[in-house]
Design a protein around this motif. Structure first.
Motif, short mmCIF file in Angstrom:
data_model
loop_
_atom_site.label_atom_id
_atom_site.label_comp_id
_atom_site.label_asym_id
_atom_site.label_seq_id
_atom_site.Cartn_x
_atom_site.Cartn_y
_atom_site.Cartn_z
N GLU A 288 8.36 17.82 -7.77
CA GLU A 288 9.41 18.75 -7.40
C GLU A 288 8.95 20.19 -7.59
O GLU A 288 8.33 20.53 -8.60
N LYS A 289 9.19 21.01 -6.61
CA LYS A 289 8.84 22.45 -6.60
C LYS A 289 7.35 22.71 -6.46
O LYS A 289 6.91 23.86 -6.52
N ALA A 290 6.54 21.67 -6.31
CA ALA A 290 5.10 21.88 -6.11
C ALA A 290 4.85 22.39 -4.69
O ALA A 290 5.56 22.06 -3.74
N SER A 291 3.83 23.20 -4.55
CA SER A 291 3.44 23.72 -3.23
C SER A 291 2.59 22.68 -2.53
O SER A 291 1.68 22.10 -3.12
N TYR A 292 2.89 22.46 -1.25
CA TYR A 292 2.09 21.48 -0.51
C TYR A 292 2.04 21.85 0.96
O TYR A 292 2.87 22.59 1.48
N ILE A 293 1.02 21.32 1.63
CA ILE A 293 0.87 21.45 3.07
C ILE A 293 0.65 20.05 3.62
O ILE A 293 -0.31 19.37 3.25
N LYS A 294 1.54 19.61 4.49
CA LYS A 294 1.40 18.30 5.12
C LYS A 294 0.70 18.48 6.46
O LYS A 294 1.13 19.28 7.30
N VAL A 295 -0.41 17.75 6.64
CA VAL A 295 -1.23 17.92 7.84
C VAL A 295 -1.40 16.58 8.56
O VAL A 295 -1.09 15.52 8.02
N LYS A 296 -1.93 16.64 9.78
CA LYS A 296 -2.16 15.42 10.57
C LYS A 296 -3.27 14.57 9.97
O LYS A 296 -3.20 13.34 9.98
N ASN A 297 -4.31 15.23 9.45
CA ASN A 297 -5.48 14.49 8.95
C ASN A 297 -6.08 15.26 7.78
O ASN A 297 -6.63 16.35 7.96
N THR A 298 -5.95 14.71 6.58
CA THR A 298 -6.44 15.44 5.41
C THR A 298 -7.96 15.51 5.36
O THR A 298 -8.52 16.45 4.79
N ARG A 299 -8.66 14.53 5.94
CA ARG A 299 -10.12 14.59 5.97
C ARG A 299 -10.59 15.79 6.80
O ARG A 299 -11.52 16.49 6.41
N LYS A 300 -9.96 15.98 7.93
CA LYS A 300 -10.30 17.12 8.78
C LYS A 300 -9.96 18.43 8.08
O LYS A 300 -10.74 19.39 8.12
N ALA A 301 -8.83 18.46 7.41
CA ALA A 301 -8.42 19.66 6.67
C ALA A 301 -9.41 19.96 5.54
O ALA A 301 -9.78 21.13 5.32
N LEU A 302 -9.83 18.92 4.84
CA LEU A 302 -10.78 19.09 3.75
C LEU A 302 -12.08 19.71 4.26
O LEU A 302 -12.63 20.64 3.65
N SER A 303 -12.59 19.20 5.36
CA SER A 303 -13.83 19.73 5.93
C SER A 303 -13.67 21.20 6.29
O SER A 303 -14.54 22.03 5.99
N GLU A 304 -12.56 21.54 6.91
CA GLU A 304 -12.32 22.92 7.35
C GLU A 304 -12.32 23.89 6.17
O GLU A 304 -13.01 24.92 6.19
N ILE A 305 -11.56 23.58 5.14
CA ILE A 305 -11.45 24.53 4.03
C ILE A 305 -12.69 24.50 3.14
O ILE A 305 -13.07 25.51 2.56
N ALA A 306 -13.34 23.34 3.02
CA ALA A 306 -14.55 23.25 2.19
C ALA A 306 -15.66 24.14 2.73
O ALA A 306 -16.31 24.87 1.98
N PHE A 307 -15.90 24.06 4.04
CA PHE A 307 -16.97 24.87 4.63
C PHE A 307 -16.62 26.35 4.61
O PHE A 307 -17.49 27.20 4.39
#
Length: 498
Positions: free
Chosen positions: A78-97
């Motif tokens: 509750e009250k945690a910040s989050y972003i719901k995305v279509k594909n977390t693997r793709k999101a991980l790659s994007e932000i990691a690089f």
């Protein structure tokens, strides 16, 4: 990296978000394993084959994670910040690089995919570049190296995107020019290489494998072929036309494709192969019309193909044919890839360790064994658990066809029943040929070596360089085929002197 920056990077992937922090809040790091989470980290929840990262969100929150990137709403505090995305693997790659401040234009990047031959090819390319005083990073199944320093002995053929970003960041800091990496079908499907653009993409072959993960062979093949979407605008594709056709590569200009193989239709034609247990020589007819004489201490038609691929690749990277030919001579091979156990020659026969764990790889290894020995071919092998069940019977048939004595044993059963695996393999074995089941792998190797006569060759297949056997419930037992074979041979030599 700020939360605002993350939102911007993922804008096309976001389904919904709830941010209870200032948009200029600085994230400390990115994690996808809850055990590594620290204060002010982002935790990216990845759905794996066994574990689901969404089940570890609460743990990550208690450890200090302040932002969660998810595919599901479950377990978000509750009250945690989050972003719901279509594909977390793709999101991980994007932000990691992006977090590591790297992109593909920092390097000249070679990627090789295919069922077999990847490790030898990338290792040889790395060796050729280093012999020519070029800076190079090797990312492979056996080891990860930056120049001459081994920085990791990996679990996966292709690391996850966080690890890849870390390797490339360190490579950039050390002014590395060339990145040479194996690319598995899993890594393509799981978006691990999503943010890498390649100068050269190479295909060794595509034969049956990983049908435990991919539902059909066609799906597996299409995933492999889809890597070309990651080709840089001026990039090249190198294709083994003994196994694949140009027409199978969609949306690639034909003038970007260079072919090699034993076929006379190839741009680089392999011919006149001569080999023994110690060395091989052959010729390569080049597009320029010349014939190159190649000498190598790694043997087999499959290695002639791997060497030719490495030659084409390093020529594109700027090396001369003379530099390449010299480097090939000095390349001693890769642990567990048709690796001779040298003390076996003192007993008058040969023992070879090979990673062959697919029907095609096993067939190529056994064909090579028959070509280079005047004696018998003795094979020790099994099949792995938690893997393509359908290939077990095929591998049994291959072993029967090309060997004189087949010894069926245990490989890495993991959570599968070892006896059931053996029974599956036995379905393909010709019971009219010399055949024995010895479940204990060390006993099986010992039997094979003791069966061997002068001029015979013993092939110990399936595990190659691997250091541990994997059993149920995560149990790992130290077991390296080379070490075990070497010890057995030494014991046999000592007993013969008494």
């Amino acid at each position: 990296m700020t939360i605002s920056k993350i939102l911007g990077l993922l804008k096309n992937e976001i389904i919904k978000s709830s941010i209870n922090l200032p948009e200029n809040f600085e994230i400390t790091s990115i994690k996808d394993n809850c055990e590594n989470v620290e204060k002010n980290d982002v935790f990216v929840a990845i759905k794996g084959e066994i574990f689901d990262g969404h089940d570890f969100i609460q743990t990550s929150y208690k450890r200090g994670a302040v932002l969660f990137i998810v595919e599901s709403d479950k377990n978000i505090p509750e009250k945690a910040s989050y972003i719901k995305v279509k594909n977390t693997r793709k999101a991980l790659s994007e932000i990691a690089f992006n977090f590591s401040n790297i992109n593909s234009d920092n390097f000249k990047i070679f990627g090789v995919t295919g069922t077999n031959g990847k490790s030898t090819t990338v290792s040889l390319i790395h060796h050729l570049l280093r012999e020519s005083k070029k800076t190079s990073t090797l990312i492979g199944t056996v080891e990860i190296k930056i120049n001459d320093e081994v920085i990791d002995e990996p679990y996966n053929t292709t690391p996850g995107s966080l690890k890849l970003a870390s390797i490339l960041k360190e490579s950039k800091e050390k002014n590395v020019e060339f990145i040479n990496m194996e690319v598995s079908s899993h890594s393509i499907e799981q978006k691990r290489v999503e943010n890498i653009k390649f100068d050269i993409i190479a295909y060794t072959n595509i034969t049956r494998d990983h049908l435990d993960y991919h539902s059909t062979f066609e799906e597996y093949k299409n995933v492999k072929l889809s890597l070309v979407k990651n080709l840089k605008k001026d990039g090249k594709v190198i294709l083994n036309i003994d196994n694949l056709k140009k027409e199978e590569l969609k949306n690639v200009d034909k003038d970007k494709i260079i072919t090699y193989g034993f076929s006379e239709d190839a741009d680089y034609v392999i011919k006149d192969v001569s080999k023994s247990i110690y060395q091989m020589n052959f010729k390569i007819k080049t597009p320029e019309g010349s014939e190159l004489s190649i000498y190598s201490s790694i043997v087999g038609d499959f290695n002639a193909s791997n060497i030719t691929l490495a030659l084409i690749s390093t020529k594109l990277m700027g090396l001369s044919y003379e530099e390449i030919k010299h480097g090939i001579i000095t390349f001693s091979g890769v642990p567990g890839r048709f690796q001779l156990v040298p003390n076996s020659k003192n007993l008058g026969f040969s023992v070879v360790i090979d990673f062959a764990h697919t029907p095609d790889a096993l067939e190529q290894v056994l064909k090579t064994a028959k070509d280079i020995t005047t004696g018998r071919v003795i094979i020790v092998f099994g099949a792995g658990g938690h893997a393509d069940v359908g290939k077990r019977k095929i591998m049994g048939a291959v072993a029967s066809k090309y060997s004189d004595i087949t010894i069926l044993t245990t490989d890495d059963p993991k959570d599968d029943d070892p006896e059931k695996i053996i029974e599956d393999v036995k379905k393909g074995i010709d019971v009219n040929k010399n055949f024995i089941v010895i479940p204990n792998r060390k006993t099986a190797i010992n039997a094979a070596i003791n069966f061997a006569n002068r001029e015979d060759i013993v092939i110990i297949a399936g595990r190659g360089h691997e250091l541990f056997q994997l059993f149920a419930k995560g149990k790992k037992v130290r077991f390296n085929d080379f070490e075990v074979a070497h010890e057995i041979i030494e014991n046999l030599r000592r007993s013969m002197k008494k």
